[in-house]
Write a protein that holds these residues in place. Structure first.
Motif, PDB file in Angstrom:
ATOM      1  N   ASP A  24      -5.683  11.562   3.186  1.00  0.00           N
ATOM      2  CA  ASP A  24      -5.094  10.724   4.246  1.00  0.00           C
ATOM      3  C   ASP A  24      -5.254   9.228   3.968  1.00  0.00           C
ATOM      4  O   ASP A  24      -5.382   8.436   4.893  1.00  0.00           O
ATOM      5  N   GLU A  25      -5.272   8.867   2.694  1.00  0.00           N
ATOM      6  CA  GLU A  25      -5.480   7.465   2.343  1.00  0.00           C
ATOM      7  C   GLU A  25      -4.211   6.834   1.768  1.00  0.00           C
ATOM      8  O   GLU A  25      -3.286   7.528   1.358  1.00  0.00           O
ATOM      9  N   ARG A  26      -4.241   5.518   1.761  1.00  0.00           N
ATOM     10  CA  ARG A  26      -3.221   4.751   1.060  1.00  0.00           C
ATOM     11  C   ARG A  26      -3.909   4.050  -0.090  1.00  0.00           C
ATOM     12  O   ARG A  26      -5.120   3.853  -0.072  1.00  0.00           O
ATOM     13  N   ALA A  28       2.146   9.430  -5.621  1.00  0.00           N
ATOM     14  CA  ALA A  28       2.199   8.425  -4.564  1.00  0.00           C
ATOM     15  C   ALA A  28       3.655   8.212  -4.170  1.00  0.00           C
ATOM     16  O   ALA A  28       4.556   8.355  -4.988  1.00  0.00           O
ATOM     17  N   SER A  29       3.848   7.881  -2.913  1.00  0.00           N
ATOM     18  CA  SER A  29       5.190   7.592  -2.427  1.00  0.00           C
ATOM     19  C   SER A  29       5.439   6.092  -2.567  1.00  0.00           C
ATOM     20  O   SER A  29       4.836   5.278  -1.882  1.00  0.00           O
ATOM     21  N   HIS A  58       0.845  -1.194   0.000  1.00  0.00           N
ATOM     22  CA  HIS A  58       0.000   0.000   0.000  1.00  0.00           C
ATOM     23  C   HIS A  58       0.880   1.242   0.000  1.00  0.00           C
ATOM     24  O   HIS A  58       1.879   1.286   0.697  1.00  0.00           O
ATOM     25  N   TYR A  59       0.460   2.216  -0.795  1.00  0.00           N
ATOM     26  CA  TYR A  59       1.310   3.398  -0.936  1.00  0.00           C
ATOM     27  C   TYR A  59       0.593   4.649  -0.460  1.00  0.00           C
ATOM     28  O   TYR A  59      -0.603   4.813  -0.685  1.00  0.00           O
ATOM     29  N   ARG A  60       1.340   5.520   0.138  1.00  0.00           N
ATOM     30  CA  ARG A  60       0.795   6.767   0.654  1.00  0.00           C
ATOM     31  C   ARG A  60       0.539   7.730  -0.505  1.00  0.00           C
ATOM     32  O   ARG A  60       1.358   7.853  -1.411  1.00  0.00           O
TER      33      ARG A  60
END
Ligand SMILES: [Zn+2]
Length: 218
Positions: free
Chosen positions: A87-89, A44-45, A30-32
Motif C-alpha cells: 500500500d505504498e507509493r 509501478a503505475s 510519486h508512483y503507486r
C-alpha cells in the motif's frame, strides 16, 4: 454580452486550475506500487501505465545460492519486498551509468533506485542491509561501494539469507589492523599500519562498528 465574457473568464480559470504544471508535477512525482514480482523487481503505475521496475545494484537469492534453499529464500526475499511496499507509493532516481540504454535493461525493465514515499526509505539499500539480497556488481553503479559494505555487514550479522550460514572462511579468519583511539581498520600493508598498530579478526572489527580505511580498502 457581459455574461458571455464572465462565463469565458470562468472557463479559462478552471482550465488553468486543472492544467497547472506545478500541480501535475506533484501528482506524477510519486508512483503507486501495483505488484511485487520478486525480491528485486516490482510493477509501478507510471502515468497510467504498468512499468516493470528492476532495482539497480541488488540481486535477490535465486542467483546467489544454487542449492535446495533457493526457493525458500526466493520467497522470503519476495515477501520482504512485498511487506516493504505494501500500500505504498515510491519515487525514483536514476543512475547515469544506465543513460546509454535509456535506463532500461535487456528485458526492457526500467532500471531505478526506488524510495518509499512515506518515509524516503532507500528500497535498494534496505534489501541488502537486511540480508535479502546481495550487491549486484556485474554492472557499474553509483552506490556500488556502499552496497558492498551493506552486504558485508549483513553477512557478518547473519541477517536474512545469511542467517545460520557459515561465514566465509577467508573473511572470518582474516585479521585487520587498527590504531589505538581510531575506529578505522586497515590491511597490514596500509601506510597507516605501523609497529604500534594492533590486530583483530575482521569479524570483530565489524561487530565493534569499525569502518574500513578508504586508502587500503580492506
Ligand atoms: Zn588503511
Amino acid at each position: 454580452m457581459k455574461y458571455a465574457l464572465l462565463f469565458t473568464l470562468i472557463i479559462i480559470m478552471l482550465l488553468a486550475l486543472f492544467t497547472c504544471p506545478e500541480k501535475s508535477m506533484i501528482a506524477t512525482d510519486h508512483y503507486r506500487v501495483v505488484r511485487v514480482v520478486d525480491g528485486d523487481t516490482f510493477i509501478a503505475s507510471i502515468d497510467g501505465e504498468d512499468v516493470r521496475v528492476r532495482l539497480i545494484g541488488v540481486d535477490t537469492p535465486e542467483s546467489v545460492h544454487p542449492n535446495k534453499d533457493v526457493e525458500y529464500f526466493g520467497v522470503e526475499a519476495s515477501d520482504f519486498l512485498k511487506n516493504m511496499l505494501k500500500d505504498e507509493r515510491v519515487f525514483f532516481k536514476y543512475d547515469q551509468n544506465n543513460s546509454a540504454t535509456n535506463h532500461k535493461d535487456r528485458y526492457n525493465r526500467m532500471l531505478a533506485y526506488a524510495y518509499r514515499a512515506s518515509d524516503s526509505l532507500f528500497v535498494n539499500a534496505e534489501i541488502i542491509r537486511q540480508g535479502y539480497g546481495h550487491a549486484y556488481t556485474n554492472f557499474p553503479f553509483t552506490f556500488l561501494e556502499d552496497f558492498l559494505k551493506l552486504e558485508r555487514d549483513a553477512r557478518m550479522q547473519q541477517r536474512g539469507l545469511w542467517a545460520d550460514g557459515e561465514l566465509p572462511k577467508a573473511v572470518s579468519d582474516s585479521l585487520v589492523w587498527f590504531n589505538p583511539g581510531s575506529k578505522k581498520y586497515h590491511r597490514e600493508s596500509c601506510r597507516h599500519t605501523t609497529a604500534k598498530s594492533l590486530s583483530m579478526p575482521l569479524e570483530e572489527a565489524l561487530q565493534k562498528g569499525f569502518e574500513p580505511c578508504k586508502v587500503c580498502k580492506p
